[in-house]
Design a protein around this motif. Structure first.
Motif, PDB file in Angstrom:
ATOM      1  N   ASP A   1      13.612 -44.574  66.544  1.00 20.36           N
ATOM      2  CA  ASP A   1      11.900 -43.939  66.457  1.00 20.36           C
ATOM      3  C   ASP A   1      11.631 -42.477  67.611  1.00 20.36           C
ATOM      4  O   ASP A   1      10.662 -41.664  67.776  1.00 20.36           O
ATOM      5  CB  ASP A   1      10.961 -44.906  67.669  1.00 20.36           C
ATOM      6  CG  ASP A   1      10.163 -46.238  66.268  1.00 20.36           C
ATOM      7  OD1 ASP A   1      10.133 -45.749  65.804  1.00 20.36           O
ATOM      8  OD2 ASP A   1      10.485 -47.220  67.253  1.00 20.36           O
ATOM      9  N   GLN A   2      12.799 -42.278  68.727  1.00 18.45           N
ATOM     10  CA  GLN A   2      12.750 -42.078  69.825  1.00 18.45           C
ATOM     11  C   GLN A   2      13.427 -40.266  69.772  1.00 18.45           C
ATOM     12  O   GLN A   2      12.429 -39.294  69.076  1.00 18.45           O
ATOM     13  CB  GLN A   2      14.205 -41.996  70.485  1.00 18.45           C
ATOM     14  CG  GLN A   2      14.427 -40.864  71.640  1.00 18.45           C
ATOM     15  CD  GLN A   2      16.111 -40.619  72.523  1.00 18.45           C
ATOM     16  OE1 GLN A   2      16.624 -42.537  72.841  1.00 18.45           O
ATOM     17  NE2 GLN A   2      16.318 -40.345  73.056  1.00 18.45           N
ATOM     18  N   TYR A   3      14.498 -40.296  68.246  1.00 18.27           N
ATOM     19  CA  TYR A   3      14.715 -39.290  67.440  1.00 18.27           C
ATOM     20  C   TYR A   3      14.084 -38.421  66.102  1.00 18.27           C
ATOM     21  O   TYR A   3      13.424 -36.975  66.408  1.00 18.27           O
ATOM     22  CB  TYR A   3      16.115 -39.034  66.955  1.00 18.27           C
ATOM     23  CG  TYR A   3      17.058 -38.928  68.246  1.00 18.27           C
ATOM     24  CD1 TYR A   3      17.654 -37.633  68.476  1.00 18.27           C
ATOM     25  CD2 TYR A   3      17.857 -40.174  68.521  1.00 18.27           C
ATOM     26  CE1 TYR A   3      18.446 -37.486  69.343  1.00 18.27           C
ATOM     27  CE2 TYR A   3      18.709 -39.882  68.777  1.00 18.27           C
ATOM     28  CZ  TYR A   3      18.868 -38.664  69.812  1.00 18.27           C
ATOM     29  OH  TYR A   3      19.977 -38.025  71.255  1.00 18.27           O
TER      30      TYR A   3
ATOM     31  N   SER B   1      10.320 -39.389  66.510  1.00 16.61           N
ATOM     32  CA  SER B   1       9.211 -38.706  67.334  1.00 16.61           C
ATOM     33  C   SER B   1       9.447 -37.439  67.816  1.00 16.61           C
ATOM     34  O   SER B   1       8.385 -36.401  67.655  1.00 16.61           O
ATOM     35  CB  SER B   1       8.578 -39.740  68.207  1.00 16.61           C
ATOM     36  OG  SER B   1       8.459 -41.163  67.643  1.00 16.61           O
ATOM     37  N   ARG B   2      10.916 -37.205  67.869  1.00 13.78           N
ATOM     38  CA  ARG B   2      10.917 -35.320  68.453  1.00 13.78           C
ATOM     39  C   ARG B   2      10.587 -34.297  67.063  1.00 13.78           C
ATOM     40  O   ARG B   2      10.502 -33.939  67.523  1.00 13.78           O
ATOM     41  CB  ARG B   2      12.244 -35.661  68.710  1.00 13.78           C
ATOM     42  CG  ARG B   2      12.131 -36.025  70.727  1.00 13.78           C
ATOM     43  CD  ARG B   2      13.509 -35.916  71.084  1.00 13.78           C
ATOM     44  NE  ARG B   2      14.814 -35.062  70.606  1.00 13.78           N
ATOM     45  CZ  ARG B   2      15.263 -35.066  71.456  1.00 13.78           C
ATOM     46  NH1 ARG B   2      15.806 -36.631  72.223  1.00 13.78           N
ATOM     47  NH2 ARG B   2      16.689 -34.565  71.354  1.00 13.78           N
TER      48      ARG B   2
END
Length: 364
Positions: free
Chosen positions: A286-288, A290-291
């Protein structure tokens, strides 16, 4: 009999569609050095064990043995394409493409005939494509590397053991990634117009691949030379750090990007740790992702601001399928168009281009 085929030589996978076949063939663009395998139980599909020797005047190393696709995905000595690789010049991409075309050819033949010999010959007219930034300089080179006679010998591959296939590519029609997908979206299989708004309009495309993201602007089915562009970044730009973070945090190593992509597509975010522990990798994904989505939406906005005549933006490609929920969130009020089977749109577009050009003379 010459077969018509669309082949999308993607940095993550090679996808082939034959005219008249409903089932595309997808082979991960991963290879490993081949060797005599110790087989305890034969695989249930040829695609799971593509073990080949390839003879081609277009390869720098001839008569080499390779494990291709799924057989190479978990091999510790495998290679995947990197951002510095150019698929028009890449031996690896040619190896996987020829393997896929050889398999597609014999699969089609065996479906129509109950007998075959140890040697086969398949002739093709193919449609294929290159990224926006690569196309102008390398489309002729790519065409020349594909056209000609090549030979693929399957070794330990189940159902194809020791079968030799001569792959003859009579003609290769090279177009631009993303634009070919739009041609497929706007036409029927008969090549008649299905969607006049798309076919005659000014349409922006964001085609997210493994290593590139292309932004062709297509006006009445013609590429706009001034406003079409591409970026040397794709979903792999974010897959690599995801794999590193998972290994650093949990000691779990993915042998290839393809293996991680398989899990993401299947929504299997739980990994098994040594012992009986498990870990959830979704927060890292999710973190990557989303970026990645924020960055891509910003690039779409810039394209639209530079050329406000664009009526709508289609987001396609394998990366679009993986990033869709993140892109929708990042886009906010900006409406982006998505399609089903996003990663197959270019392939089907290339097949239609091969059909439309096959009756024309060779000078295109």
């Amino acid at each position: 009999m010459i077969k018509l085929a669309g082949i999308d030589v993607g940095n993550d996978s090679v996808k082939v569609a034959l005219d008249g076949s409903n089932e595309p063939i997808i082979v991960p663009n991963v290879v490993a050095p081949g060797y005599d395998r110790h087989i305890l139980q034969e695989e249930d599909s040829p695609l799971k064990a593509l073990d080949v020797v390839i003879q081609s005047p277009k390869l720098s190393k001839r008569n080499q043995r390779y494990f291709v696709g799924l057989l190479a995905v978990e091999n510790q000595d495998n290679t995947e394409l990197e951002e510095t690789d150019n698929k028009a010049l890449s031996d690896q991409s040619l190896v996987v493409a020829l393997t896929a075309l050889a398999y597609a050819g014999v699969k089609a033949e065996s479906a129509s005939s109950s007998t075959f010999s140890g040697s086969d010959e398949v002739e093709y007219i193919i449609g294929t494509g290159l990224p926006v930034r690569t196309y102008a300089k390398f489309n002729r080179t790519f065409e020349e590397r594909l056209v000609g006679e090549h030979e693929v010998t399957f070794l330990s591959t189940p159902q194809l053991r020791n079968r030799r296939v001569k792959v003859i590519i009579r003609r290769a029609i090279v177009s631009i990634e993303g634009a070919a997908a739009l041609y497929h979206i706007s036409t029927y299989d008969s090549l008649q117009i299905r969607d006049e708004e798309v076919y005659y309009g000014c349409i922006g495309v964001c085609e997210i691949g493994a290593l590139t993201t292309d932004f062709p602007v297509v006006k009445r089915m013609s590429i706009d030379n001034q406003f079409s562009t591409g970026e040397q970044m794709g979903i792999a730009t974010y897959l690599d750090p995801i794999m590193r973070d998972i290994e650093d945090l949990y000691g779990y190593r993915f042998p290839s990007r393809a293996k991680l992509v398989q899990r993401i597509r299947q929504r299997q975010f739980t990994i098994q740790r040594i012992g009986e522990g498990q870990a959830d990798i979704k927060p890292i994904v999710d973190q990557y992702f989303s970026r990645a989505a924020v960055r891509i939406v910003e690039m779409i906005k810039k394209r639209w601001n530079k050329y406000p005549d664009i009526q709508c933006f289609y987001v396609i490609g394998g990366g679009a399928a993986a990033l869709k929920p993140y892109l929708l969130e990042a886009a906010g009020s900006i409406r982006l168009r998505f399609v089903e089977d996003s990663e197959l749109q270019n392939m089907y577009g290339y097949l239609k281009l091969a059909k439309s050009k096959s009756s024309q003379p060779s000078a295109i």
